[in-house]
Design a protein around this motif. Sequence first.
Motif, mmCIF file in Angstrom:
data_model
loop_
_atom_site.group_PDB
_atom_site.id
_atom_site.type_symbol
_atom_site.label_atom_id
_atom_site.label_comp_id
_atom_site.label_asym_id
_atom_site.label_seq_id
_atom_site.Cartn_x
_atom_site.Cartn_y
_atom_site.Cartn_z
ATOM 1 N N THR A 76 0.831 -1.207 0.000
ATOM 2 C CA THR A 76 0.000 0.000 0.000
ATOM 3 C C THR A 76 0.864 1.256 0.000
ATOM 4 O O THR A 76 0.550 2.234 -0.696
ATOM 5 C CB THR A 76 -0.931 0.007 1.219
ATOM 6 O OG1 THR A 76 -1.761 -1.161 1.175
ATOM 7 C CG2 THR A 76 -1.815 1.241 1.223
ATOM 8 N N THR A 80 0.348 3.757 -3.349
ATOM 9 C CA THR A 80 -0.360 5.023 -3.130
ATOM 10 C C THR A 80 0.257 6.181 -3.901
ATOM 11 O O THR A 80 -0.446 6.861 -4.662
ATOM 12 C CB THR A 80 -0.434 5.338 -1.622
ATOM 13 O OG1 THR A 80 -1.156 4.288 -0.963
ATOM 14 C CG2 THR A 80 -1.148 6.646 -1.392
ATOM 15 N N SER A 217 -7.301 -0.731 -0.102
ATOM 16 C CA SER A 217 -6.119 -1.335 -0.710
ATOM 17 C C SER A 217 -5.388 -2.224 0.289
ATOM 18 O O SER A 217 -5.002 -3.356 -0.026
ATOM 19 C CB SER A 217 -5.183 -0.244 -1.232
ATOM 20 O OG SER A 217 -3.993 -0.803 -1.760
ATOM 21 N N THR A 218 -5.212 -1.734 1.506
ATOM 22 C CA THR A 218 -4.515 -2.511 2.538
ATOM 23 C C THR A 218 -5.268 -3.785 2.865
ATOM 24 O O THR A 218 -4.670 -4.870 2.982
ATOM 25 C CB THR A 218 -4.334 -1.667 3.809
ATOM 26 O OG1 THR A 218 -3.660 -0.447 3.487
ATOM 27 C CG2 THR A 218 -3.517 -2.412 4.846
#
Length: 289
Positions: A76, A80, A217-218
């Motif tokens: 992540t 990002t 996302s994580t």
Amino acid sequence: MLIPCALALIVIVFLPVIATLYLSILDLDISTLREWVTAPIIGLANFAAAFESNNVLGVSALQSLGVSLGFSLLTTAAVTPIGILAAIAAHRHFRGRGIVRAIFLIPYVIPTFAVALLARIMFLNNTGFVPQVLAALGLSSIDTYWLIGPNAFWALTFTDIWATWPFIYLMVLAGLQTVPREHFEAATIDGAGPFRKLFGIVLPQLRNVLALAVLLSTLNHFGNFTLAFVMFSSPPPDSAAVLPLATYFYAFTSFEYGLASAIAVLTMVVLIVPGYFYIRMTRIANRIE
């Protein structure tokens, strides 16, 4: 009209969750599977055993949890900024913008199974594309093993970075559509450069969208099973033994279904906690505004 949706949620989501919670407190293995309803209840012993004992991979649930946390957080952290910069680049008006936007989505639309198979070929020592490029740049030996040993973690991380950065890109690109163009024009008149616009206009106005994108996302990386399972041979190396893999091998190799259910519950708790705090912080921020 809500009744069919509610029934589907009960069957698909709530019943499996309740069943998993119940199985996690049972002494359930292949010998007691047929009488699982009457299997002895052992309480939290499965959770304790998950942290203390090793599975067939030679790692405990605690070690797998550490691998999953490191893998998800590193991935992540890498995707990002890549996604933000790609969204800003694709948001600007230029000839062929539609084609560029479509190209950026290619890694994300490729099935994870295909990505894992492709990565397995590209990371082969001596003959793979990645070792050859790294050797040509003088960064590593061409004989470096990427699919076994400690380097497997980095092979898994780099592959997931390539495959998932378009998710952040999509979220940020959608958020950029809501930023008034007058803000950018005013910043340009005031002499603001690209970095000033990024940190003074884009990021502050997209903080909620970006926070949600980072959270999702994580969580997606943390629960990724297919990539690690297909990319490495069975059993996978210890450095790539993420928590979903540990659950699989406990259930379908060791046939310790109660222990596997306990790890599944642990995974569910780890995924729920950050989501709860995000929702709580969002409500607080909305009240302040």
